[in-house]
Design a protein around this motif. Structure first.
Motif, PDB file in Angstrom:
ATOM      1  N   THR A  73      -3.856  -4.620   2.806  1.00 27.65           N
ATOM      2  CA  THR A  73      -4.765  -3.998   3.764  1.00 27.65           C
ATOM      3  C   THR A  73      -6.098  -3.639   3.114  1.00 27.65           C
ATOM      4  O   THR A  73      -7.166  -3.835   3.704  1.00 27.65           O
ATOM      5  N   SER A  74      -6.038  -3.119   1.891  1.00 28.53           N
ATOM      6  CA  SER A  74      -7.267  -2.767   1.168  1.00 28.53           C
ATOM      7  C   SER A  74      -8.168  -3.984   0.998  1.00 28.53           C
ATOM      8  O   SER A  74      -9.381  -3.918   1.228  1.00 28.53           O
ATOM      9  N   PHE A  75      -7.576  -5.099   0.603  1.00 30.16           N
ATOM     10  CA  PHE A  75      -8.379  -6.292   0.357  1.00 30.16           C
ATOM     11  C   PHE A  75      -8.968  -6.870   1.637  1.00 30.16           C
ATOM     12  O   PHE A  75     -10.120  -7.302   1.670  1.00 30.16           O
ATOM     13  N   LEU A  76      -8.182  -6.879   2.703  1.00 31.27           N
ATOM     14  CA  LEU A  76      -8.632  -7.524   3.943  1.00 31.27           C
ATOM     15  C   LEU A  76      -9.590  -6.669   4.759  1.00 31.27           C
ATOM     16  O   LEU A  76     -10.258  -7.179   5.667  1.00 31.27           O
ATOM     17  N   ASN A  77      -9.699  -5.393   4.437  1.00 34.65           N
ATOM     18  CA  ASN A  77     -10.548  -4.482   5.211  1.00 34.65           C
ATOM     19  C   ASN A  77     -12.005  -4.603   4.763  1.00 34.65           C
ATOM     20  O   ASN A  77     -12.565  -3.716   4.113  1.00 34.65           O
ATOM     21  N   THR A  78     -12.621  -5.724   5.096  1.00 36.63           N
ATOM     22  CA  THR A  78     -13.983  -6.018   4.641  1.00 36.63           C
ATOM     23  C   THR A  78     -14.664  -6.952   5.633  1.00 36.63           C
ATOM     24  O   THR A  78     -14.000  -7.703   6.358  1.00 36.63           O
ATOM     25  N   SER A  79     -15.989  -6.909   5.642  1.00 37.41           N
ATOM     26  CA  SER A  79     -16.767  -7.835   6.467  1.00 37.41           C
ATOM     27  C   SER A  79     -17.085  -9.124   5.724  1.00 37.41           C
ATOM     28  O   SER A  79     -17.630 -10.072   6.302  1.00 37.41           O
ATOM     29  N   ASN A 102       8.677  -6.426  -4.839  1.00 32.31           N
ATOM     30  CA  ASN A 102       7.866  -5.214  -4.692  1.00 32.31           C
ATOM     31  C   ASN A 102       8.264  -4.436  -3.447  1.00 32.31           C
ATOM     32  O   ASN A 102       8.810  -4.993  -2.502  1.00 32.31           O
ATOM     33  N   ALA A 103       7.950  -3.140  -3.470  1.00 29.76           N
ATOM     34  CA  ALA A 103       8.156  -2.301  -2.295  1.00 29.76           C
ATOM     35  C   ALA A 103       7.186  -2.741  -1.202  1.00 29.76           C
ATOM     36  O   ALA A 103       5.982  -2.896  -1.450  1.00 29.76           O
ATOM     37  N   GLU A 104       7.696  -2.929   0.004  1.00 32.90           N
ATOM     38  CA  GLU A 104       6.869  -3.455   1.092  1.00 32.90           C
ATOM     39  C   GLU A 104       5.695  -2.536   1.410  1.00 32.90           C
ATOM     40  O   GLU A 104       4.579  -3.010   1.637  1.00 32.90           O
ATOM     41  N   GLU A 105       5.922  -1.242   1.425  1.00 32.21           N
ATOM     42  CA  GLU A 105       4.857  -0.292   1.768  1.00 32.21           C
ATOM     43  C   GLU A 105       3.710  -0.357   0.764  1.00 32.21           C
ATOM     44  O   GLU A 105       2.533  -0.363   1.139  1.00 32.21           O
ATOM     45  N   GLU A 106       4.055  -0.419  -0.515  1.00 33.42           N
ATOM     46  CA  GLU A 106       3.045  -0.489  -1.567  1.00 33.42           C
ATOM     47  C   GLU A 106       2.260  -1.794  -1.478  1.00 33.42           C
ATOM     48  O   GLU A 106       1.024  -1.809  -1.558  1.00 33.42           O
ATOM     49  N   LEU A 107       2.959  -2.890  -1.300  1.00 32.98           N
ATOM     50  CA  LEU A 107       2.304  -4.195  -1.214  1.00 32.98           C
ATOM     51  C   LEU A 107       1.404  -4.272   0.010  1.00 32.98           C
ATOM     52  O   LEU A 107       0.294  -4.814  -0.049  1.00 32.98           O
ATOM     53  N   ASN A 108       1.853  -3.720   1.092  1.00 29.51           N
ATOM     54  CA  ASN A 108       1.061  -3.732   2.316  1.00 29.51           C
ATOM     55  C   ASN A 108      -0.241  -2.957   2.145  1.00 29.51           C
ATOM     56  O   ASN A 108      -1.285  -3.330   2.689  1.00 29.51           O
ATOM     57  N   LEU A 165       9.567 -10.757   1.873  1.00 28.94           N
ATOM     58  CA  LEU A 165       8.233 -10.176   2.049  1.00 28.94           C
ATOM     59  C   LEU A 165       7.269 -11.121   2.764  1.00 28.94           C
ATOM     60  O   LEU A 165       6.091 -10.807   2.912  1.00 28.94           O
ATOM     61  N   SER A 166       7.755 -12.259   3.229  1.00 23.67           N
ATOM     62  CA  SER A 166       6.883 -13.225   3.901  1.00 23.67           C
ATOM     63  C   SER A 166       6.302 -12.674   5.206  1.00 23.67           C
ATOM     64  O   SER A 166       5.272 -13.160   5.674  1.00 23.67           O
ATOM     65  N   ASN A 167       6.957 -11.662   5.760  1.00 23.57           N
ATOM     66  CA  ASN A 167       6.465 -11.077   7.014  1.00 23.57           C
ATOM     67  C   ASN A 167       5.118 -10.391   6.846  1.00 23.57           C
ATOM     68  O   ASN A 167       4.427 -10.110   7.832  1.00 23.57           O
ATOM     69  N   LEU A 168       4.699 -10.123   5.593  1.00 24.48           N
ATOM     70  CA  LEU A 168       3.415  -9.471   5.350  1.00 24.48           C
ATOM     71  C   LEU A 168       2.240 -10.449   5.439  1.00 24.48           C
ATOM     72  O   LEU A 168       1.095 -10.040   5.311  1.00 24.48           O
TER      73      LEU A 168
END
Length: 273
Positions: free
Chosen positions: A23-29, A13-19, A45-48
């Motif tokens: 980010t969407s999923f982790l941005n939560t309380s 996958n494209a890194e920008e799209e995957l990121n 892509l392991s750096n993500l």
């Protein structure tokens, strides 16, 4: 116990799209955990996976969509209340997870939710459908739009306005918000499908024991490229999965399909009056 876990299956996958999806999923309380299962030939892509809430697993081979998600599901089955099957081309605004989580907590008879799905330009993606017959899939993939237009319109639920909840037996696999207790009853993805139709198969099984709801109060953005329309190898995979699906559930005689589809169409018709 996690409130929500999620898995994203990666394949070059494209890194920008995957990121953006991560980010969407982790941005939560909420208390969350994300599993990245990498089917790619390399682990570039392991750096993500820098966030401690991310678990990264490099498989060094492509084992298929459902089988890779099942690795994560086996990890979370006793650790989470809900799990999201998340495509790498999905993104959403803060508060989306909280909205769906709250609804699921208050509606224990719901086993799966699909929010409203939009293209990047804000246009609606019509991802609620009837359970397919062989003819429906052939017509949708190869048929001219003007041929048997009424039949195709019925399968794609064109009379549904997407402004109300609807209990649908066929929901897109791009964002599957699943109740873990329901998965314990029906199982995970059927790994006979390498790719395609495994989402229909799982939603259908969940629909037999719980509601599988379209939920318009929340929305996500989906890249949605219809890759099998452009790539012959993916088209062949799509056809192979369709054959396996109909061998499992029935080709022209499928009583469960008939009953579930009639129920959905009646609900849509009743909602217009």
């Amino acid at each position: 116990m996690y409130d929500i876990t999620s898995s994203i299956v990666i394949y070059k996958n494209a890194e920008e799209e995957l990121n953006a999806a991560i980010t969407s999923f982790l941005n939560t309380s909420l208390n969350v955990k994300l599993y990245l299962v990498d089917n790619s030939p390399t682990n570039v892509l392991s750096n993500l996976a820098a966030d401690p809430r991310i678990s990264y697993q490099f498989l060094n081979k492509n084992i298929g969509f459902g089988a890779a998600h099942n690795i994560a599901l086996n990890e979370v089955i006793e650790k989470s209340k809900y799990h999201i099957i998340l495509n790498p081309d999905i993104s959403f605004q803060p508060g989306t997870l909280e909205k769906i989580f709250s609804f699921m907590e208050s509606n224990r008879d719901v086993g799966q939710i699909l929010p409203k799905v939009l293209y990047e330009d804000g246009e609606l993606q019509r991802l609620c459908k009837l359970l397919p017959t062989p003819f429906d899939l052939i017509l949708r993939r190869f048929g001219n739009a003007s041929i048997l237009k009424k039949r195709r319109a019925s399968y794609e639920l064109v009379d549904f306005d997407y402004n109300q909840t609807l209990n649908v037996p066929n929901l897109s696999g791009c964002f599957m918000f699943l109740r873990i207790d329901t998965l314990k009853k029906v199982g995970f993805f059927d790994t006979r499908y390498f790719m395609y139709l495994e989402d229909i198969d799982l939603t259908r099984r969940i629909h037999q024991v719980a509601q599988t709801l379209f939920f318009p109060a929340a929305s996500v953005v989906h890249g949605y490229r219809k890759e099998s329309y452009k790539n012959k190898a993916l088209l062949n995979l799509h056809i192979t999965s369709a054959i396996k699906y109909f061998n499992k559930w029935g080709w022209f005689w499928d009583r469960g399909r008939e009953q579930m589809n009639i129920t959905v169409l009646k609900k849509i018709k009743a909602g217009r009056h």
